[in-house]
Scaffold this active site. Structure first.
Site, PDB file in Angstrom:
ATOM      1  N   SER A  52       4.145  -1.261   4.562  1.00  0.00           N
ATOM      2  CA  SER A  52       4.231  -2.581   5.195  1.00  0.00           C
ATOM      3  C   SER A  52       4.444  -3.661   4.142  1.00  0.00           C
ATOM      4  O   SER A  52       3.773  -3.662   3.100  1.00  0.00           O
ATOM      5  CB  SER A  52       2.934  -2.904   5.936  1.00  0.00           C
ATOM      6  OG  SER A  52       2.714  -1.978   6.945  1.00  0.00           O
ATOM      7  N   GLN A  85       0.820  -1.212   0.000  1.00  0.00           N
ATOM      8  CA  GLN A  85       0.000   0.000   0.000  1.00  0.00           C
ATOM      9  C   GLN A  85       0.858   1.269   0.000  1.00  0.00           C
ATOM     10  O   GLN A  85       1.582   1.523   0.973  1.00  0.00           O
ATOM     11  CB  GLN A  85      -0.881   0.007   1.256  1.00  0.00           C
ATOM     12  CG  GLN A  85      -1.747   1.238   1.420  1.00  0.00           C
ATOM     13  CD  GLN A  85      -2.541   1.229   2.720  1.00  0.00           C
ATOM     14  OE1 GLN A  85      -2.114   0.587   3.685  1.00  0.00           O
ATOM     15  NE2 GLN A  85      -3.650   1.925   2.754  1.00  0.00           N
ATOM     16  N   GLY A  86       0.768   2.064  -1.054  1.00  0.00           N
ATOM     17  CA  GLY A  86       1.541   3.311  -1.147  1.00  0.00           C
ATOM     18  C   GLY A  86       0.654   4.527  -0.926  1.00  0.00           C
ATOM     19  O   GLY A  86       0.332   5.245  -1.877  1.00  0.00           O
ATOM     20  N   TYR A  87       0.258   4.750   0.312  1.00  0.00           N
ATOM     21  CA  TYR A  87      -0.554   5.922   0.662  1.00  0.00           C
ATOM     22  C   TYR A  87       0.318   6.982   1.358  1.00  0.00           C
ATOM     23  O   TYR A  87       0.506   8.074   0.869  1.00  0.00           O
ATOM     24  CB  TYR A  87      -1.687   5.526   1.621  1.00  0.00           C
ATOM     25  CG  TYR A  87      -2.989   5.067   0.978  1.00  0.00           C
ATOM     26  CD1 TYR A  87      -3.016   4.433  -0.245  1.00  0.00           C
ATOM     27  CD2 TYR A  87      -4.198   5.261   1.634  1.00  0.00           C
ATOM     28  CE1 TYR A  87      -4.212   4.004  -0.809  1.00  0.00           C
ATOM     29  CE2 TYR A  87      -5.403   4.843   1.082  1.00  0.00           C
ATOM     30  CZ  TYR A  87      -5.403   4.207  -0.142  1.00  0.00           C
ATOM     31  OH  TYR A  87      -6.593   3.788  -0.687  1.00  0.00           O
ATOM     32  N   SER A  88       0.834   6.637   2.563  1.00  0.00           N
ATOM     33  CA  SER A  88       1.481   7.639   3.431  1.00  0.00           C
ATOM     34  C   SER A  88       2.777   8.162   2.834  1.00  0.00           C
ATOM     35  O   SER A  88       3.504   7.436   2.155  1.00  0.00           O
ATOM     36  CB  SER A  88       1.799   7.021   4.795  1.00  0.00           C
ATOM     37  OG  SER A  88       0.651   6.440   5.347  1.00  0.00           O
ATOM     38  N   GLU A 103      -9.968  -1.524   4.972  1.00  0.00           N
ATOM     39  CA  GLU A 103      -8.857  -1.657   5.919  1.00  0.00           C
ATOM     40  C   GLU A 103      -9.373  -1.540   7.351  1.00  0.00           C
ATOM     41  O   GLU A 103      -8.914  -2.229   8.248  1.00  0.00           O
ATOM     42  CB  GLU A 103      -7.803  -0.570   5.645  1.00  0.00           C
ATOM     43  CG  GLU A 103      -6.552  -0.742   6.493  1.00  0.00           C
ATOM     44  CD  GLU A 103      -5.461   0.284   6.216  1.00  0.00           C
ATOM     45  OE1 GLU A 103      -5.703   1.248   5.459  1.00  0.00           O
ATOM     46  OE2 GLU A 103      -4.364   0.127   6.779  1.00  0.00           O
TER      47      GLU A 103
END
Ligand SMILES: Cc1cc2nc3c(=O)[nH]c(=O)nc-3n(C[C@H](O)[C@H](O)[C@H](O)COP(=O)(O)OP(=O)(O)OC[C@H]3O[C@@H](n4cnc5c(N)ncnc54)[C@H](O)[C@@H]3O)c2cc1C
Length: 410
Positions: free
Chosen positions: A164, A129-132, A247
């Site tokens: 993660s 997951q590439g959000y933050s 999530e």
């Protein structure tokens, strides 16, 4: 709240129990009873068994390799797997199946679904997951990673953080800014980007436990096919929020079982370490027991709503806030029960305990200390406790919006 299950659900429960009895090893105590290497090997083999039996993505339609189960059947299956201490997938499947898979199912084109979903089930594509970003966490819409169209490809530049299991993935779903002039929520697109290319660099972050479970991901002219945008170009915010609801919302069935087992383990620890006659420890244990009972009832309320076809809205923040804060308190109690032994932990460390340690794990000081470290993370990821309180205040209680704070110039 109606926690009674129909006769059909109980028949399905029998079927799940028979499946587990047939496929788990005879002396099975839970995946936490295996050491690191044996657990990884077991999980890989188990994932294959689940995939062959269409149990990896129980809610997905059969045409994409899913199980096509009803909502009630999914709940019963999750409960039985949790009670048996059996994994429901591999280490990246929360990202691959629960997050991006479900999101593609909801938002993807027929071509995107047909291409990506079976590859998730087969394990060919493994997701993170590439959000933050360093300057965009709670304020996710402030993200700065940019994507610019160049012919048939997007060119991505920027940095993600806290990714993660990014070192185990070959695909990343990335929120990118695709219109720098639009208001911040309206210029974002949701992209599916391959990681095995020169423009993507994954660097591990060392945690307090000594492990490196998450990473920084740098994009330096990374290339992503034009057709890999989910939803509309510049319409990624709505897609991103759909994914966050997956999530935050999946835990109501399994968490109360996990936390019940954790308290039972903690009471045994208190007895073994001679702390069960200390009145202050007894009070804290009683308090922890009450909180798990409340969590069980909260879970049942959420499940009842879910089974009536209502999908969790902002009130699902109650559950996230509750379990994560409770877990922090319980693991602090464990460390107090251990006393000086917590400073020299012994035994097997947890194999990734962002919730409780895995079922079947030893009641060792290392299990508790490792879980204590990781419990801090639960109050941060998937929206911090403060953010959950803001959601509850504004969207559930209808209180006025909090004041906007402008960050200091850097
Ligand atoms: C174990 C773990 C795994 C993670 N995995 C991933 C992953 O795979 N992919 C990914 O993209 N991200 C991941 N994250 C990142 C996570 O989503 C962010 O850490 C989280 O959103 C908080 O952002 P931040 O760390 O930038 O903190 P900040 O947003 O900078 O917050 C700092 C503090 O300020 C408070 N705060 C911020 N805004 C407000 C407000 N408006 N009102 C009141 N208080 C406020 C916060 O509650 C917090 O206490 C992970 C994090 C953890 C801990």
């Amino acid at each position: 709240m109606d926690p009674t299950y129909s006769a059909e659900a109980e028949a399905f429960r029998d079927k799940m129990q028979a499946f587990l009895a047939e496929h788990l090893p005879a002396d099975w105590k839970g995946v936490g009873a295996l050491d690191g290497e044996a657990a990884s090997q077991f999980t890989a083999e188990w994932r294959k068994i689940l995939s062959d039996n269409r149990m990896l993505a129980p809610s997905w339609p059969a045409e994409y390799g899913g199980g096509g189960l009803s909502e009630l059947e999914q709940v019963v299956m999750a409960e039985e797997f949790q009670k048996a201490g059996a994994p429901t997938g591999g280490s990246n499947d929360p990202f691959s199946i629960a997050m991006v898979g479900n999101t593609i199912l909801q938002w993807g084109t027929p071509e995107q679904k047909a291409h990506f979903l079976p590859r998730i089930i087969s394990g060919e594509d493994v997701w993170c997951q590439g959000y933050s970003e360093p300057d965009a966490g709670s304020d996710l819409a402030g993200l700065g990673t940019k994507a610019v169209l160049d012919g048939d490809e997007w060119v991505i530049n920027g940095q993600k953080i806290w990714t993660s299991a990014g070192h185990l993935a070959n695909w990343i779903f990335v929120l990118c800014r695709t219109d720098t002039d639009a208001p911040k929520h309206r210029g974002i697109s949701f992209m599916l980007c391959p990681m095995e290319q020169d423009g993507v660099d994954v660097r591990p972050i060392a945690m307090i436990s000594g492990e490196s479970e998450f990473n920084e991901v740098f994009f330096d002219n990374a290339r992503c096919p034009r057709e890999n945008v989910i939803g509309e170009v510049n319409g990624g915010w709505a897609v991103a929020m759909t994914l966050l609801s997956y999530e935050r919302g999946e835990a109501a069935a399994t968490m109360p079982i996990m936390f019940r087992a954790e308290i039972d383990k903690l009471i045994v620890l208190a007895r073994e370490r001679g702390a069960d006659s200390d009145p202050r420890i007894r009070q804290r244990l009683a308090d922890a027991h009450i909180k798990v009972e409340i969590m069980r009832m909260l879970g049942q309320r959420t499940l009842t709503q879910y089974l009536q076809g209502q999908h969790p809205g902002p009130e699902s923040s109650i559950f996230k806030l509750y379990w994560s804060e409770q877990h922090r308190v319980v693991t602090e109690l464990a460390v107090d029960i251990l006393g000086a032994a917590a400073m020299t932990p012994e035994g097997e460390w947890p194999l990734g305990s962002f919730h409780t340690d895995l079922p079947g794990s030893a009641n060792s000081s290392a299990s508790w200390v490792g879980t204590f470290y990781n419990a801090r993370a639960g109050t941060i990821y998937a929206g911090t406790s403060q953010v959950q309180k803001n959601i509850l205040g504004e969207m559930v209680l209808g209180l006025p919006k909090g004041p906007k704070v402008t960050p200091p110039a850097k």
